[in-house]
Design a protein around this motif. Structure first.
Motif, PDB file in Angstrom:
ATOM      1  N   LYS A  23       0.820  -1.060   0.093  1.00  0.00           N
ATOM      2  CA  LYS A  23       0.006  -0.053  -0.144  1.00  0.00           C
ATOM      3  C   LYS A  23       0.930   1.214   0.044  1.00  0.00           C
ATOM      4  CE  LYS A  23      -4.109   0.749   1.234  1.00  0.00           C
ATOM      5  NZ  LYS A  23      -4.969   0.890   0.589  1.00  0.00           N
ATOM      6  N   ASP A  24       1.885   1.324   1.033  1.00  0.00           N
ATOM      7  CA  ASP A  24       2.573   2.397   0.962  1.00  0.00           C
ATOM      8  C   ASP A  24       3.653   2.748  -0.147  1.00  0.00           C
ATOM      9  OD1 ASP A  24       1.877   2.725   3.518  1.00  0.00           O
ATOM     10  OD2 ASP A  24       3.798   1.963   4.472  1.00  0.00           O
ATOM     11  N   ALA A  25       3.820   1.649  -0.903  1.00  0.00           N
ATOM     12  CA  ALA A  25       4.645   1.749  -2.242  1.00  0.00           C
ATOM     13  C   ALA A  25       3.925   2.496  -3.186  1.00  0.00           C
ATOM     14  CB  ALA A  25       5.130   0.345  -2.644  1.00  0.00           C
ATOM     15  N   LYS A  26       2.572   2.369  -3.380  1.00  0.00           N
ATOM     16  CA  LYS A  26       1.553   3.087  -4.432  1.00  0.00           C
ATOM     17  C   LYS A  26       2.286   2.861  -5.751  1.00  0.00           C
ATOM     18  CE  LYS A  26       0.539   6.737  -0.984  1.00  0.00           C
ATOM     19  NZ  LYS A  26       0.683   8.218  -0.497  1.00  0.00           N
ATOM     20  N   ASP A  27       2.677   1.798  -6.184  1.00  0.00           N
ATOM     21  CA  ASP A  27       3.104   1.438  -7.377  1.00  0.00           C
ATOM     22  C   ASP A  27       1.894   1.026  -8.168  1.00  0.00           C
ATOM     23  OD1 ASP A  27       4.136   0.537  -9.467  1.00  0.00           O
ATOM     24  OD2 ASP A  27       5.506  -1.011  -8.774  1.00  0.00           O
ATOM     25  N   PRO A  28       1.355   1.811  -9.214  1.00  0.00           N
ATOM     26  CA  PRO A  28       0.103   1.361 -10.236  1.00  0.00           C
ATOM     27  C   PRO A  28       0.530   0.292 -10.841  1.00  0.00           C
ATOM     28  CG  PRO A  28       1.360   3.250 -11.072  1.00  0.00           C
ATOM     29  CD  PRO A  28       2.091   3.125  -9.413  1.00  0.00           C
ATOM     30  N   GLU A  29       1.677  -0.098 -11.011  1.00  0.00           N
ATOM     31  CA  GLU A  29       2.015  -1.432 -11.749  1.00  0.00           C
ATOM     32  C   GLU A  29       1.941  -2.649 -10.813  1.00  0.00           C
ATOM     33  OE1 GLU A  29       2.494  -1.884 -15.130  1.00  0.00           O
ATOM     34  OE2 GLU A  29       2.215   0.203 -15.110  1.00  0.00           O
ATOM     35  N   ASN A  30       1.711  -2.406  -9.655  1.00  0.00           N
ATOM     36  CA  ASN A  30       1.685  -3.635  -8.591  1.00  0.00           C
ATOM     37  C   ASN A  30       0.695  -3.004  -7.392  1.00  0.00           C
ATOM     38  OD1 ASN A  30       2.575  -5.915  -7.384  1.00  0.00           O
ATOM     39  ND2 ASN A  30       3.901  -4.999  -6.087  1.00  0.00           N
ATOM     40  N   PRO A  31      -0.379  -2.860  -7.738  1.00  0.00           N
ATOM     41  CA  PRO A  31      -1.492  -2.500  -6.557  1.00  0.00           C
ATOM     42  C   PRO A  31      -1.738  -3.860  -5.779  1.00  0.00           C
ATOM     43  CG  PRO A  31      -2.685  -3.190  -8.762  1.00  0.00           C
ATOM     44  CD  PRO A  31      -1.218  -3.190  -8.870  1.00  0.00           C
ATOM     45  N   LEU A  32      -2.020  -3.661  -4.594  1.00  0.00           N
ATOM     46  CA  LEU A  32      -2.429  -4.648  -3.511  1.00  0.00           C
ATOM     47  C   LEU A  32      -3.302  -5.409  -3.898  1.00  0.00           C
ATOM     48  CD1 LEU A  32      -2.047  -5.553  -0.683  1.00  0.00           C
ATOM     49  CD2 LEU A  32      -3.974  -3.949  -0.074  1.00  0.00           C
ATOM     50  N   CYS A  33      -3.205  -6.606  -3.971  1.00  0.00           N
ATOM     51  CA  CYS A  33      -4.220  -7.939  -4.352  1.00  0.00           C
ATOM     52  C   CYS A  33      -3.978  -8.912  -3.288  1.00  0.00           C
ATOM     53  CB  CYS A  33      -3.787  -8.253  -5.857  1.00  0.00           C
ATOM     54  SG  CYS A  33      -4.748  -9.699  -6.509  1.00  0.00           S
ATOM     55  N   ILE A  34      -5.132  -8.920  -2.476  1.00  0.00           N
ATOM     56  CA  ILE A  34      -5.330 -10.062  -1.485  1.00  0.00           C
ATOM     57  C   ILE A  34      -6.119 -11.241  -1.931  1.00  0.00           C
ATOM     58  CG2 ILE A  34      -6.273 -10.528   0.844  1.00  0.00           C
ATOM     59  CD1 ILE A  34      -6.004  -7.398   1.111  1.00  0.00           C
TER      60      ILE A  34
END
Length: 395
Positions: free
Chosen positions: A159-170
């Motif tokens: 979440k903190d990285a805020k990388d649009p290429e790597n969004p949080l996925c649970i």
């Protein structure tokens, strides 16, 4: 048991959103946790239009991976197929037709074809590594808590990285109410946290399920019983404080038993209704059921206690810790000892959940029914007729 349903919650469209669910830490080195595949489950869904609500999360859903990294207590017990099966088939086919240099019969593989298969092999290797990572098992640590903390750190890190290429996925797994993953804690509680006894009990239950199900719905006696609605779910809109109620007309069952419907038909009807009601439990980890026993047409002098004992012999060992309460009505004061004596084979802990009464106000209070609404329908009988749910499986 059937494999779990897999739920994926992606934050790609709403990277700054919160999940909207309260998690439960299941990394406490407790015996009740040992069959949970992960270290965190959904404990509560927060109110509002959250991702949890949009994705249809339920209480009991278990987190098993974050962005393709597994946070599992143990490896999946179901067969993992995924898209890699197709890739393996392609590789098997590609390796079968190439030759050394063309002088042993057949054509040599063109260089561009060799590169293609090398790339596929590399792709397969990457996929295999990703699979290992996704289903990774991590230890909880000697004192517990480390695996849960690592999972929470991973969520925060992504979440903190805020990388649009790597969004949080649970990734979560959902198991049915009577799966070992959800049922184990109930069996453990039934045996006062004695693990060997609870293990024996749940293993016997699993063996029983293999013989009890599936139920043959073609039997005339069973069909007749199901249509009679002598046993039925009672659904009252707005009653959210108490578990759902199952209606049981004992007088009618006693009349039908031994006639067109057999004792087995009665048992199977109870099993069908119980399974259907429990499958809709809001919390599959702690499913509960209220039972309303209607004695209005019951004749105590002709009571068949053998049927009651048969019912008890099935439900006591196979549905432990699921009864919220059993309201038995009407029971005049002068018959309470007699009615109680009919259940003298029932365990003390279960008897303590019985409510014997002749007071309709008490019935409504115990089951969450609104007494003025009962009156408005013209009395209890018509109120029950209005709210008893027909079975779709026999339509």
């Amino acid at each position: 048991d059937e494999p779990p349903s897999i739920i994926t919650v992606s934050f790609a469209q709403e990277p700054s959103a919160t999940l909207g669910a309260q998690l439960k830490n299941l990394d406490n080195q407790e015996d009740c946790e040992q069959f949970t595949p992960g270290y965190a489950t959904v404990d509560r869904i927060l109110y509002g239009k959250t991702l949890a609500e949009k994705c249809g999360l339920n209480i009991g859903d278990c987190i098993v991976a974050i962005n393709g990294e597994g946070f599992r207590r143990f490896a999946p017990e179901y067969e993992v197929t995924e898209d890699m099966d197709d890739l393996m088939t392609q590789l098997d086919g590609s390796l079968s037709f190439s030759t050394d240099d063309g002088d042993k019969g057949g054509d040599a593989t063109p260089p561009e074809e060799e590169n293609k298969y090398e790339n596929k092999a590399e792709e397969f290797s990457v996929t295999e590594e990703r699979k290992k990572l996704k289903y990774r098992v991590i230890p909880s640590g000697m004192n517990g808590g480390e695996a849960y903390k690592a999972l929470i750190r991973k969520i925060k890190e992504v979440k903190d990285a805020k990388d649009p290429e790597n969004p949080l996925c649970i990734t979560l797994e959902r198991y049915k109410w009577d799966s070992r993953e959800n049922a184990w804690s109930r069996f453990l509680k039934a045996k006062n946290n004695d693990v060997p006894k609870a293990m024996k009990m749940i293993q016997e239950h699993e063996q029983w399920k293999m013989t009890a199900f599936p139920i043959d719905l073609r039997r005339p006696g069973l069909i007749n019983l199901l249509k009679s609605m002598a046993i039925a779910e009672i659904k009252v809109e707005g009653n959210v404080k108490l578990p759902p109620a199952l209606y049981v007309d004992v007088g009618r069952l006693m009349t039908m038993g031994g006639g067109m419907s057999t004792t087995k038909d009665i048992l199977d009807s109870l099993l069908i209704h119980t399974e259907l009601v429990m499958s809709k439990a809001s919390n599959p980890c702690n499913p509960k059921l209220c039972v309303f026993v209607d004695l209005s047409e019951f004749n105590v002098k002709t009571a068949n206690t053998e049927i009651l004992k048969e019912i008890h012999s099935i439900f006591e060992p196979n549905f432990p810790e699921t009864l919220e309460k059993m309201v038995i009505y009407p029971v005049p004061r002068n018959l309470r000892k007699t009615i109680s004596a009919l259940f003298n084979f029932v365990t003390k802990s279960t008897v303590e959940k019985f409510v014997l009464t002749e007071d309709l106000d008490a019935v409504c209070s115990e089951l969450g029914w609104y007494r003025p609404m009962v009156n408005q329908h013209g009395g209890l009988s018509l109120y029950l007729k209005k709210h008893k749910q027909p079975l779709e499986i026999i339509d």
